[in-house]
Design a protein around this motif. Structure first.
Motif, PDB file in Angstrom:
ATOM      1  N   LEU A 249       1.247  15.918  24.488  1.00 43.32           N
ATOM      2  CA  LEU A 249      -0.133  15.505  24.746  1.00 43.32           C
ATOM      3  C   LEU A 249      -0.182  14.120  25.369  1.00 43.32           C
ATOM      4  O   LEU A 249      -0.900  13.883  26.344  1.00 43.32           O
ATOM      5  CB  LEU A 249      -0.938  15.527  23.446  1.00 43.32           C
ATOM      6  CG  LEU A 249      -2.359  14.933  23.499  1.00 43.32           C
ATOM      7  CD1 LEU A 249      -3.219  15.697  24.496  1.00 43.32           C
ATOM      8  CD2 LEU A 249      -2.990  14.937  22.105  1.00 43.32           C
ATOM      9  N   GLU A 250       0.598  13.198  24.821  1.00 42.87           N
ATOM     10  CA  GLU A 250       0.598  11.830  25.334  1.00 42.87           C
ATOM     11  C   GLU A 250       1.126  11.783  26.763  1.00 42.87           C
ATOM     12  O   GLU A 250       0.596  11.049  27.607  1.00 42.87           O
ATOM     13  CB  GLU A 250       1.460  10.936  24.438  1.00 42.87           C
ATOM     14  CG  GLU A 250       1.493   9.467  24.837  1.00 42.87           C
ATOM     15  CD  GLU A 250       0.112   8.830  24.905  1.00 42.87           C
ATOM     16  OE1 GLU A 250      -0.078   7.907  25.714  1.00 42.87           O
ATOM     17  OE2 GLU A 250      -0.796   9.255  24.148  1.00 42.87           O
ATOM     18  N   SER A 251       2.133  12.597  27.045  1.00 45.08           N
ATOM     19  CA  SER A 251       2.696  12.637  28.395  1.00 45.08           C
ATOM     20  C   SER A 251       1.658  13.148  29.399  1.00 45.08           C
ATOM     21  O   SER A 251       1.491  12.572  30.489  1.00 45.08           O
ATOM     22  CB  SER A 251       3.934  13.539  28.408  1.00 45.08           C
ATOM     23  OG  SER A 251       4.452  13.650  29.709  1.00 45.08           O
ATOM     24  N   ILE A 252       0.936  14.200  29.032  1.00 45.36           N
ATOM     25  CA  ILE A 252      -0.094  14.754  29.922  1.00 45.36           C
ATOM     26  C   ILE A 252      -1.245  13.758  30.075  1.00 45.36           C
ATOM     27  O   ILE A 252      -1.781  13.565  31.170  1.00 45.36           O
ATOM     28  CB  ILE A 252      -0.611  16.101  29.379  1.00 45.36           C
ATOM     29  CG1 ILE A 252       0.525  17.130  29.371  1.00 45.36           C
ATOM     30  CG2 ILE A 252      -1.781  16.609  30.214  1.00 45.36           C
ATOM     31  CD1 ILE A 252       0.190  18.406  28.633  1.00 45.36           C
ATOM     32  N   ARG A 253      -1.595  13.103  28.977  1.00 45.41           N
ATOM     33  CA  ARG A 253      -2.687  12.117  29.032  1.00 45.41           C
ATOM     34  C   ARG A 253      -2.337  10.984  29.993  1.00 45.41           C
ATOM     35  O   ARG A 253      -3.189  10.519  30.765  1.00 45.41           O
ATOM     36  CB  ARG A 253      -2.960  11.581  27.628  1.00 45.41           C
ATOM     37  CG  ARG A 253      -4.138  10.600  27.563  1.00 45.41           C
ATOM     38  CD  ARG A 253      -4.424  10.195  26.128  1.00 45.41           C
ATOM     39  NE  ARG A 253      -5.109  11.262  25.405  1.00 45.41           N
ATOM     40  CZ  ARG A 253      -4.776  11.671  24.182  1.00 45.41           C
ATOM     41  NH1 ARG A 253      -3.736  11.135  23.561  1.00 45.41           N
ATOM     42  NH2 ARG A 253      -5.471  12.621  23.589  1.00 45.41           N
ATOM     43  N   GLN A 254      -1.084  10.530  29.947  1.00 45.98           N
ATOM     44  CA  GLN A 254      -0.654   9.468  30.858  1.00 45.98           C
ATOM     45  C   GLN A 254      -0.714   9.941  32.318  1.00 45.98           C
ATOM     46  O   GLN A 254      -1.106   9.170  33.206  1.00 45.98           O
ATOM     47  CB  GLN A 254       0.762   9.017  30.506  1.00 45.98           C
ATOM     48  CG  GLN A 254       0.848   8.226  29.214  1.00 45.98           C
ATOM     49  CD  GLN A 254       2.277   7.833  28.875  1.00 45.98           C
ATOM     50  OE1 GLN A 254       3.196   8.045  29.663  1.00 45.98           O
ATOM     51  NE2 GLN A 254       2.475   7.278  27.688  1.00 45.98           N
ATOM     52  N   SER A 255      -0.343  11.198  32.571  1.00 47.59           N
ATOM     53  CA  SER A 255      -0.389  11.743  33.928  1.00 47.59           C
ATOM     54  C   SER A 255      -1.826  11.800  34.434  1.00 47.59           C
ATOM     55  O   SER A 255      -2.099  11.472  35.600  1.00 47.59           O
ATOM     56  CB  SER A 255       0.228  13.147  33.956  1.00 47.59           C
ATOM     57  OG  SER A 255       1.599  13.094  33.624  1.00 47.59           O
ATOM     58  N   VAL A 256      -2.744  12.208  33.549  1.00 50.70           N
ATOM     59  CA  VAL A 256      -4.156  12.272  33.931  1.00 50.70           C
ATOM     60  C   VAL A 256      -4.695  10.877  34.226  1.00 50.70           C
ATOM     61  O   VAL A 256      -5.385  10.652  35.225  1.00 50.70           O
ATOM     62  CB  VAL A 256      -4.988  12.952  32.823  1.00 50.70           C
ATOM     63  CG1 VAL A 256      -6.485  12.802  33.100  1.00 50.70           C
ATOM     64  CG2 VAL A 256      -4.623  14.431  32.713  1.00 50.70           C
ATOM     65  N   THR A 257      -4.354   9.923  33.351  1.00 50.04           N
ATOM     66  CA  THR A 257      -4.811   8.541  33.540  1.00 50.04           C
ATOM     67  C   THR A 257      -4.302   7.967  34.858  1.00 50.04           C
ATOM     68  O   THR A 257      -5.055   7.324  35.611  1.00 50.04           O
ATOM     69  CB  THR A 257      -4.339   7.656  32.371  1.00 50.04           C
ATOM     70  OG1 THR A 257      -4.871   8.183  31.151  1.00 50.04           O
ATOM     71  CG2 THR A 257      -4.799   6.220  32.549  1.00 50.04           C
ATOM     72  N   LYS A 258      -3.039   8.224  35.140  1.00 47.76           N
ATOM     73  CA  LYS A 258      -2.443   7.727  36.385  1.00 47.76           C
ATOM     74  C   LYS A 258      -3.122   8.352  37.593  1.00 47.76           C
ATOM     75  O   LYS A 258      -3.433   7.668  38.580  1.00 47.76           O
ATOM     76  CB  LYS A 258      -0.941   8.038  36.396  1.00 47.76           C
ATOM     77  CG  LYS A 258      -0.210   7.506  37.620  1.00 47.76           C
ATOM     78  CD  LYS A 258       1.274   7.832  37.542  1.00 47.76           C
ATOM     79  CE  LYS A 258       2.006   7.340  38.783  1.00 47.76           C
ATOM     80  NZ  LYS A 258       3.456   7.671  38.739  1.00 47.76           N
ATOM     81  N   ALA A 259      -3.364   9.667  37.524  1.00 49.13           N
ATOM     82  CA  ALA A 259      -4.010  10.363  38.642  1.00 49.13           C
ATOM     83  C   ALA A 259      -5.435   9.866  38.843  1.00 49.13           C
ATOM     84  O   ALA A 259      -5.866   9.612  39.974  1.00 49.13           O
ATOM     85  CB  ALA A 259      -4.004  11.874  38.384  1.00 49.13           C
ATOM     86  N   GLU A 260      -6.183   9.702  37.755  1.00 45.73           N
ATOM     87  CA  GLU A 260      -7.562   9.218  37.856  1.00 45.73           C
ATOM     88  C   GLU A 260      -7.606   7.806  38.417  1.00 45.73           C
ATOM     89  O   GLU A 260      -8.480   7.470  39.213  1.00 45.73           O
ATOM     90  CB  GLU A 260      -8.228   9.266  36.481  1.00 45.73           C
ATOM     91  CG  GLU A 260      -8.515  10.681  35.990  1.00 45.73           C
ATOM     92  CD  GLU A 260      -9.069  10.709  34.574  1.00 45.73           C
ATOM     93  OE1 GLU A 260      -9.686  11.713  34.198  1.00 45.73           O
ATOM     94  OE2 GLU A 260      -8.867   9.711  33.838  1.00 45.73           O
ATOM     95  N   SER A 261      -6.634   7.002  38.028  1.00 46.99           N
ATOM     96  CA  SER A 261      -6.569   5.624  38.510  1.00 46.99           C
ATOM     97  C   SER A 261      -6.314   5.587  40.016  1.00 46.99           C
ATOM     98  O   SER A 261      -6.935   4.804  40.742  1.00 46.99           O
ATOM     99  CB  SER A 261      -5.473   4.868  37.760  1.00 46.99           C
ATOM    100  OG  SER A 261      -5.314   3.569  38.268  1.00 46.99           O
ATOM    101  N   LEU A 262      -5.388   6.437  40.476  1.00 45.36           N
ATOM    102  CA  LEU A 262      -5.073   6.472  41.909  1.00 45.36           C
ATOM    103  C   LEU A 262      -6.289   6.928  42.715  1.00 45.36           C
ATOM    104  O   LEU A 262      -6.613   6.340  43.758  1.00 45.36           O
ATOM    105  CB  LEU A 262      -3.894   7.408  42.152  1.00 45.36           C
ATOM    106  CG  LEU A 262      -3.331   7.450  43.575  1.00 45.36           C
ATOM    107  CD1 LEU A 262      -1.832   7.670  43.547  1.00 45.36           C
ATOM    108  CD2 LEU A 262      -3.989   8.545  44.412  1.00 45.36           C
TER     109      LEU A 262
END
Length: 472
Positions: free
Chosen positions: A251-264
């Protein structure tokens, strides 16, 4: 004189009369790890004791009595359970040093059986200025070239430059849509590099926008899985706790991927320059790949631009090599092998090595889950195809018996798959080695990425080094 070889030969003449396989015991004559034990040690008495049925120290005493090293060493000593310590005579060292000091080869004898070695190093993408990440491959490769040549091998250096890959599709698209002609006339490679980074950034934005809904869906699924697990498992359920820990980690790994994508996505959309450009070029990620396909397919306009870009790129690259005093026997880039790639794939297919998988041509190797892709779904060839064509050329035209690839560790799996495919293809007697080294990292602890513009230019690094040297 190779003193270690001489000492091993002395022990060999004695051991051959004691055991059937003296080789493994001769290999135990080694340089001493600690100077207090002398210059060399023979550590074979302990394993020999089991074969000869004698105590190790007695075996060591017998060896000392029979192995004549009186012209080389002080009287040998037995230490511990049966180590034989060998200390070289001072007058011998003086004699050997005098020979080395006056020898043009510093006492190093040429190898008895020279090999024909092709060494592949440096290999930058020519459409971008060289950066600090290229330094290790370049200087390690050049050092190996000089050392192996000095040892008597027949060396050929090949700078396998990247002059035909997907980066040119990005540059071609960028040139047609975003070029600053004044900047291009003044410093063409710097402008081409800017265009590459710009197109890559916009392409990454649109790719991220497309995959973000899927990532968000996966996030929801992962959150639900954690909630269900927390409600299901009892406090004393060890297996359940272990599973819950893994679910939370996922879950944490996916959350980080989402955060990174949203930030970009937010960064591009809020930017006064990138935002409008991204909106105006919604298909840039596919259109840039199309430019590459057109170039590879012989499109006249793209080929004309490529011919215009390449000389300036090579000139900038060679400025760095001249500063480093590095020269290559060949600089055969990816474009050199392009006419050979279709034939490579056909040959792999005819030998039953390549097969179609999801409309791509792949080689499946026993020890790897992922396939070695030699032709993509859209018909484009890959680095793998080029590397196979390169091996064939180096063996059949350059007559290589060994090929060394001086490339950082991140490419380790690629080379394992390349070597495995090449051996099955028919090059099982060719010695292929990946000379691996570590990766130059940025301040964030991650490898440099030219496309993001966060690299340290190699020219600037050399300028700084010279400046600091002069200040000292």
């Amino acid at each position: 004189m190779n003193l270690l070889e001489v000492l091993r030969n002395r022990f060999q003449s004695v051991l051959e009369n004691k055991v059937e396989d003296p080789g493994r015991y001769i290999a135990m004559v080694l340089p001493a790890q600690n100077a207090q034990f002398g210059d060399y040690q023979a550590n074979c008495a302990m394993p020999l004791s089991k074969v000869l049925g004698k105590p190790p120290r007695e075996v060591a005493a017998d060896l000392i009595a029979e192995v004549d090293v009186s012209d080389l060493c002080e009287p040998p000593e037995i230490a511990g359970p049966g180590f034989i310590n060998l200390k070289l005579k001072t007058d011998l060292l003086e004699q050997e040093f005098a020979k080395v000091f006056t020898s043009e080869r510093l006492g190093v004898e040429p190898v008895a059986s020279p090999e024909k070695i092709v060494i592949d190093y440096s290999s930058p993408n020519v459409a971008k200025p060289m950066h600090v990440g290229h330094l290790r491959s370049t200087v390690i490769g050049d050092a190996l070239y000089k050392i192996l040549s000095f040892l008597g091998h027949d060396l050929t250096s090949d700078n396998h430059i990247g002059d035909w890959g997907t980066q040119f599709g990005m540059i071609l698209y960028g040139y047609r849509n975003f070029v600053d002609q004044e900047a291009y006339k003044k410093e063409p490679v710097a402008e081409l590099s800017r265009l590459y980074r710009l197109v890559n950034k916009l392409s990454e934005y649109h790719t991220t926008v497309e995959m973000l809904p899927g990532l968000e869906w996966k996030l929801g699924e992962a959150e639900q899985a954690v909630n269900d697990a927390e409600a299901q498992f009892e406090q004393d359920d060890k297996q359940g706790k272990k599973q819950l820990k893994k679910l939370r980690s996922d879950l944490e790994s996916i959350r980080q991927s989402v955060t990174k994508a949203e930030s970009l996505v937010a960064e591009i959309e809020e930017d006064e320059i990138y935002g409008p450009l991204a909106a105006a070029h919604p298909n840039i990620h596919t259109d840039a790949r199309l430019e590459t396909s057109k170039l590879h397919g012989g499109d006249a306009e793209n080929r004309k631009l490529w011919d215009e870009f390449l000389p300036a790129c090579l000139d900038v690259m060679n400025v760095i090599y001249n500063r480093l005093h590095i020269k290559f026997d060949y600089s055969l880039g990816e474009s050199f092998y392009q006419p050979q790639l279709a034939d490579v794939v056909e040959e792999l297919k005819s030998k039953g090595l390549a097969e179609e998988s999801q409309k791509a041509m792949c080689v499946f190797l026993p020890d790897f889950k992922a396939p070695f892709i030699v032709q993509k779904q859209d018909g484009a060839f890959t680095y793998a195809t080029t590397d196979l064509a390169t091996i064939r050329y180096r063996v059949e035209t350059l007559k290589a018996t060994s090929i060394l690839y001086v490339v950082d560790a991140r490419q380790g799996e690629h080379f394992q798959m390349l070597f495995g495919t090449a051996r099955r293809w028919g090059y099982e007697n060719l010695n292929m080695q990946h000379v691996s080294f570590g990766t130059v990292m940025g301040q964030d602890g991650k490898p440099f990425k030219t496309r993001s513009g966060d690299t340290v230019g190699l020219g600037e690094l050399l300028d700084e080094a010279i400046s600091r040297a002069f200040s000292i």
